[in-house]
Design an enzyme around this catalytic site. Structure first.
Site, PDB file in Angstrom:
ATOM      1  NE  ARG A  94      30.161  35.789  76.796  1.00 47.25           N
ATOM      2  CZ  ARG A  94      30.104  35.388  78.073  1.00 47.25           C
ATOM      3  NH1 ARG A  94      29.930  34.119  78.372  1.00 47.25           N
ATOM      4  NH2 ARG A  94      30.232  36.253  79.051  1.00 47.25           N
ATOM      5  CG  ASN A 111      20.601  49.548  86.173  1.00 44.58           C
ATOM      6  OD1 ASN A 111      20.169  49.616  85.025  1.00 44.58           O
ATOM      7  ND2 ASN A 111      20.885  48.408  86.761  1.00 44.58           N
ATOM      8  CB  THR A 136      24.685  44.632  88.457  1.00 43.04           C
ATOM      9  OG1 THR A 136      24.279  43.275  88.652  1.00 43.04           O
ATOM     10  CG2 THR A 136      24.578  45.390  89.781  1.00 43.04           C
ATOM     11  CB  SER A 137      19.751  42.815  86.598  1.00 46.94           C
ATOM     12  OG  SER A 137      20.467  41.588  86.733  1.00 46.94           O
ATOM     13  CG  HIS A 144      30.795  36.297  88.131  1.00 46.40           C
ATOM     14  ND1 HIS A 144      29.681  37.015  87.751  1.00 46.40           N
ATOM     15  CD2 HIS A 144      30.528  35.861  89.393  1.00 46.40           C
ATOM     16  CE1 HIS A 144      28.777  37.006  88.721  1.00 46.40           C
ATOM     17  NE2 HIS A 144      29.282  36.316  89.734  1.00 46.40           N
TER      18      HIS A 144
END
Ligand code: BV8
Length: 270
Positions: A90, A234, A209-210, A139
């Site tokens: 990643r 979104n 973002t979901s 995060h």
């Protein structure tokens, strides 16, 4: 073209996106009156930089792994070499990525309003590379490493044992990526900084973002409780679309520059 109002009462602005002058009056007022803007970004914010979203990232040899299962302390303890290699893969994906016009628009917004804080769920560092300075990496960061036992940040790694992961040079424990795994607490400093930014938020932008991961998604609910104007950008409805006052059904790289353009060419608010 008038923008239609969305089923949940939110105003859909994608129809007007090409002509920022025609953004709904309520949104223009909220933009021009904003003194404390908070942005929450998710993996969709980086999609136009070529960084696949967390769930899309599983291609090639990683396709058979569930990212939510890999991004846990249990997975790392069970097979540290596998998880370390996933993060190396990643990092390589992100290393080739560049911030896009949406990232740059948020950096521009920071120069034009009294306060603009970006709280990002992303670990790719693209907001800072685009010039945003008030960034909370909720995060963590893909390019930071920590000691798996002591938790402190490692500036150097002991690679003398060959087999990944490398080791903590201080105690010899495994090095781990400096991200927040599922089941791990958000760092207290990030929680406190986010709470401070939200204390008097007047405009909240939820981008890419979901809204499915907590406590990050809870920040949207917190902004709603604080009476902020909520805007979602979104390409599809998020789980919290029903809380929004305005929704851009559009990619972040198009909608964010349109929003910042709507602020006009004036300098920072007096
Ligand atoms: C916590 C870093 C408690 C790692 C990430 C059971 C046990 C423990 C906890 C839980 C549990 N059940 C539920 C929980 C809570 C859990 C959680 O929320 N789970 C979810 C799945 C239900 N949360 C946690 O575990 C958190 N910690 O609760 O700790 C605790 C408290 C005290 C003490 C000890 C413990 C920690 C959560 C953080 C996890 N780490 N990332 C890494 O990256 O490897 S989360 C990771 O997934 C991403 O960071 C992102 O936030 C999230 C989702 O990723 P994606 O799906 O890719 O992105 P996103 O959801 O943002 O969706 C993309 C969106 O973009 C879509 O809507 C799409 O339409 C849109 N889009 C696409 N292209 C564009 C676009 N939009 C605009 N423009 C475009 N071009």
């Amino acid at each position: 073209m008038e923008s239609a109002s969305g089923a949940n009462g939110a105003t859909d602005v994608d129809a007007a996106i090409e002509r920022t002058a025609e953004l709904p009056a309520g949104l223009c007022e909220a933009l021009h009156g904003a003194r404390n803007v908070v942005v929450l970004s998710g993996a969709g914010m980086s999609a136009e930089s070529g960084v696949p979203t967390f769930r899309e990232a599983q291609t090639g040899l990683w396709a058979r792994f569930d990212p939510q299962a890999l991004a846990t302390p249990e997975a790392f303890a069970r097979d540290p070499a596998l998880v370390w290699r996933w993060y190396e893969w990643r990092r390589d994906l992100v290393a080739d990525a560049e911030p896009h016009a949406g990232h740059r628009a948020l950096a521009e917004l920071e120069a034009r309003v009294e306060r603009c804080t970006v709280i990002t769920q992303n670990v790719d560092g693209l907001h800072r590379r685009a010039g945003s300075r008030e960034v909370i990496e909720f995060h963590g960061n893909l390019f930071e490493n920590r000691c798996f036992v002591e938790g402190h940040v490692l500036e150097t790694l002991d690679t003398s044992r060959g087999e990944p992961p490398p080791r903590c040079p201080d105690c010899g424990a495994w090095a781990r990526p400096g991200v927040v795994w599922f089941g791990e607490a958000i760092p207290a400093a990030a929680l406190e900084a986010a709470d401070a930014a939200l204390s008097d938020v007047d405009l909240f932008l939820s981008v890419g973002t979901s809204s499915s991961v907590y406590p990050a998604a809870g920040l949207i609910e917190q902004a709603a409780r604080r009476g902020a104007t909520l805007v979602e950008i979104n390409t599809e409805d998020s789980a919290l679309a029903g809380l929004m006052d305005f929704r851009f059904t559009a990619p972040a790289g198009a909608a964010l520059p349109a929003l910042v353009d709507a602020l006009g060419n004036g300098g920072p608010h007096p």
